[in-house]
Design an enzyme around this catalytic site. Structure first.
Site, PDB file in Angstrom:
ATOM      1  N   LYS A  10     -14.585 -81.922  56.135  1.00  0.00           N
ATOM      2  CA  LYS A  10     -13.151 -82.920  55.636  1.00  0.00           C
ATOM      3  C   LYS A  10     -12.830 -83.531  57.302  1.00  0.00           C
ATOM      4  CE  LYS A  10     -12.050 -79.977  52.081  1.00  0.00           C
ATOM      5  NZ  LYS A  10     -10.998 -79.186  50.880  1.00  0.00           N
ATOM      6  N   TYR A  50     -12.613 -83.975  42.621  1.00  0.00           N
ATOM      7  CA  TYR A  50     -11.380 -83.232  42.478  1.00  0.00           C
ATOM      8  C   TYR A  50     -10.352 -83.170  41.038  1.00  0.00           C
ATOM      9  CZ  TYR A  50     -11.078 -81.770  47.307  1.00  0.00           C
ATOM     10  OH  TYR A  50     -11.439 -81.449  48.581  1.00  0.00           O
ATOM     11  N   PHE A  58      -0.946 -80.423  44.300  1.00  0.00           N
ATOM     12  CA  PHE A  58      -1.521 -80.461  46.081  1.00  0.00           C
ATOM     13  C   PHE A  58      -2.326 -81.466  45.578  1.00  0.00           C
ATOM     14  CE2 PHE A  58      -3.648 -77.227  44.384  1.00  0.00           C
ATOM     15  CZ  PHE A  58      -5.184 -76.934  44.318  1.00  0.00           C
ATOM     16  N   ARG A  86     -20.089 -70.889  50.383  1.00  0.00           N
ATOM     17  CA  ARG A  86     -19.051 -70.383  50.252  1.00  0.00           C
ATOM     18  C   ARG A  86     -18.261 -69.180  51.351  1.00  0.00           C
ATOM     19  NH1 ARG A  86     -14.972 -73.271  47.072  1.00  0.00           N
ATOM     20  NH2 ARG A  86     -14.559 -71.691  46.015  1.00  0.00           N
ATOM     21  N   THR A  92     -10.239 -70.409  51.011  1.00  0.00           N
ATOM     22  CA  THR A  92      -9.085 -71.368  51.287  1.00  0.00           C
ATOM     23  C   THR A  92      -8.143 -71.773  51.803  1.00  0.00           C
ATOM     24  OG1 THR A  92      -9.728 -71.543  48.681  1.00  0.00           O
ATOM     25  CG2 THR A  92      -8.424 -73.374  49.547  1.00  0.00           C
ATOM     26  N   ARG A 103     -13.681 -71.412  58.276  1.00  0.00           N
ATOM     27  CA  ARG A 103     -11.449 -71.897  58.166  1.00  0.00           C
ATOM     28  C   ARG A 103     -11.585 -71.091  59.083  1.00  0.00           C
ATOM     29  NH1 ARG A 103     -12.338 -72.684  51.862  1.00  0.00           N
ATOM     30  NH2 ARG A 103     -12.408 -74.903  51.026  1.00  0.00           N
ATOM     31  N   ASN A 117      -9.210 -77.882  55.970  1.00  0.00           N
ATOM     32  CA  ASN A 117      -9.302 -76.444  56.111  1.00  0.00           C
ATOM     33  C   ASN A 117     -11.131 -76.634  56.067  1.00  0.00           C
ATOM     34  OD1 ASN A 117     -10.151 -77.514  53.202  1.00  0.00           O
ATOM     35  ND2 ASN A 117      -9.646 -75.593  52.076  1.00  0.00           N
ATOM     36  N   HIS A 120     -15.333 -78.341  51.990  1.00  0.00           N
ATOM     37  CA  HIS A 120     -15.566 -78.135  51.096  1.00  0.00           C
ATOM     38  C   HIS A 120     -17.235 -77.668  51.219  1.00  0.00           C
ATOM     39  CE1 HIS A 120     -15.733 -79.144  47.038  1.00  0.00           C
ATOM     40  NE2 HIS A 120     -16.697 -79.548  47.160  1.00  0.00           N
ATOM     41  N   GLU A 131     -21.961 -83.138  41.714  1.00  0.00           N
ATOM     42  CA  GLU A 131     -21.358 -83.482  43.337  1.00  0.00           C
ATOM     43  C   GLU A 131     -22.136 -83.935  43.745  1.00  0.00           C
ATOM     44  OE1 GLU A 131     -18.970 -79.961  45.359  1.00  0.00           O
ATOM     45  OE2 GLU A 131     -17.393 -79.635  43.640  1.00  0.00           O
TER      46      GLU A 131
HETATM   47  P1  IDP Z   1     -12.215 -74.054  47.645  1.00  0.00           P
HETATM   48  O1  IDP Z   1     -11.890 -75.477  48.776  1.00  0.00           O
HETATM   49  O2  IDP Z   1     -11.979 -73.353  48.778  1.00  0.00           O
HETATM   50  O3  IDP Z   1     -12.688 -74.210  46.843  1.00  0.00           O
HETATM   51  P2  IDP Z   1     -10.215 -74.857  45.660  1.00  0.00           P
HETATM   52  O4  IDP Z   1      -8.816 -73.951  45.061  1.00  0.00           O
HETATM   53  O5  IDP Z   1     -11.279 -75.977  45.006  1.00  0.00           O
HETATM   54  O6  IDP Z   1     -10.286 -74.404  46.838  1.00  0.00           O
HETATM   55  O7  IDP Z   1      -8.865 -77.014  46.440  1.00  0.00           O
HETATM   56  C1  IDP Z   1      -9.961 -77.911  46.053  1.00  0.00           C
HETATM   57  C2  IDP Z   1      -9.056 -78.012  47.285  1.00  0.00           C
HETATM   58  O8  IDP Z   1      -7.633 -78.203  47.781  1.00  0.00           O
HETATM   59  C3  IDP Z   1      -8.915 -77.024  48.755  1.00  0.00           C
HETATM   60  O9  IDP Z   1     -10.203 -76.843  50.020  1.00  0.00           O
HETATM   61  C4  IDP Z   1      -8.519 -77.343  49.794  1.00  0.00           C
HETATM   62  O10 IDP Z   1      -7.840 -78.000  50.525  1.00  0.00           O
HETATM   63  C5  IDP Z   1      -6.654 -78.134  48.721  1.00  0.00           C
HETATM   64  N1  IDP Z   1      -5.641 -76.870  48.034  1.00  0.00           N
HETATM   65  C6  IDP Z   1      -6.359 -75.870  47.522  1.00  0.00           C
HETATM   66  N2  IDP Z   1      -4.905 -75.267  47.340  1.00  0.00           N
HETATM   67  C7  IDP Z   1      -4.411 -75.585  48.513  1.00  0.00           C
HETATM   68  C8  IDP Z   1      -2.718 -75.193  47.839  1.00  0.00           C
HETATM   69  O11 IDP Z   1      -1.869 -74.847  47.612  1.00  0.00           O
HETATM   70  N3  IDP Z   1      -1.879 -75.389  48.574  1.00  0.00           N
HETATM   71  C9  IDP Z   1      -2.596 -77.396  49.864  1.00  0.00           C
HETATM   72  N4  IDP Z   1      -3.628 -77.325  48.681  1.00  0.00           N
HETATM   73  C10 IDP Z   1      -4.556 -77.153  48.444  1.00  0.00           C
HETATM   74 MG    MG Z   2     -13.143 -75.781  45.036  1.00  0.00          MG
END
Ligand code: IDP
Ligand code: MG
Length: 139
Positions: A10, A50, A58, A86, A92, A103, A117, A120, A131
């Site tokens: 990212k 997304y 968010f 993963r 996350t 992370r 973070n 992805h 994707e």
């Molecule tokens: P992942 O990247 O670990 O699969 P996802 O739930 O798919 O997590 O969320 C996509 C992205 O959205 C995350 O990587 C993070 O950048 C952001 N994100 C997820 N949950 C939150 C949150 O609660 N607050 C702010 N950003 C979030």
């Molecule tokens: Mg995800």
């Protein structure tokens, strides 16, 4: 089973010069890089990428963040690489992501809670196929 996953470094990771460190960890684990390209996302691409998060609190800040600079898009291949990457990425939320993970070691909650973070990674065979098709339609 040999499979492929989409990896994104990212904009926070690219800005901080961590693209190589992420790719290093992927290769050190033994996964093969199939494609690597520095890209600038577009609102249209991110809306598809997304789609599952549309409507979440968010979502807008996440899309804005993903447009804030280039991302390194990559496809990696290997035995159970979807689950494996993963696992390399960690949870996350950078604050609770385990030490030793990308992370946990590198992402910083104080930049922007959770959103920044570093990486992805696709979360299932179906998302990976979807994707990879979005980011690398030629593959
Ligand atoms: P992942 O990247 O670990 O699969 P996802 O739930 O798919 O997590 O969320 C996509 C992205 O959205 C995350 O990587 C993070 O950048 C952001 N994100 C997820 N949950 C939150 C949150 O609660 N607050 C702010 N950003 C979030
Ligand atoms: Mg995800």
């Amino acid at each position: 089973m040999t499979e492929r996953t989409l990896i994104l470094v990212k904009p926070d990771g690219v800005r901080r010069g961590l693209s190589g460190e992420v790719l290093r960890r992927v290769e050190a684990k033994g996964y093969a890089l199939v494609a690597v390209e520095l890209r600038t996302a577009t609102p249209e691409l991110l809306a598809e990428h997304y789609a599952e998060h549309l409507g979440k609190p968010f979502y807008d800040p996440l899309v804005e963040f993903m447009l804030s600079g280039p991302v390194l898009a990559a496809v990696a291949e290997g035995e159970r690489v979807i689950e494996g990457f993963r696992s390399l990425s960690g949870a996350t939320d950078p604050t609770t992501a385990a030490p030793g993970t990308i992370r946990g070691d590198l992402a910083r909650a104080w930049d922007a809670p959770v959103i920044h973070n570093i990486v992805h990674g696709s979360d299932s065979v179906a998302s990976a196929e979807r994707e990879i098709g979005l980011w690398f339609p030629g593959l």
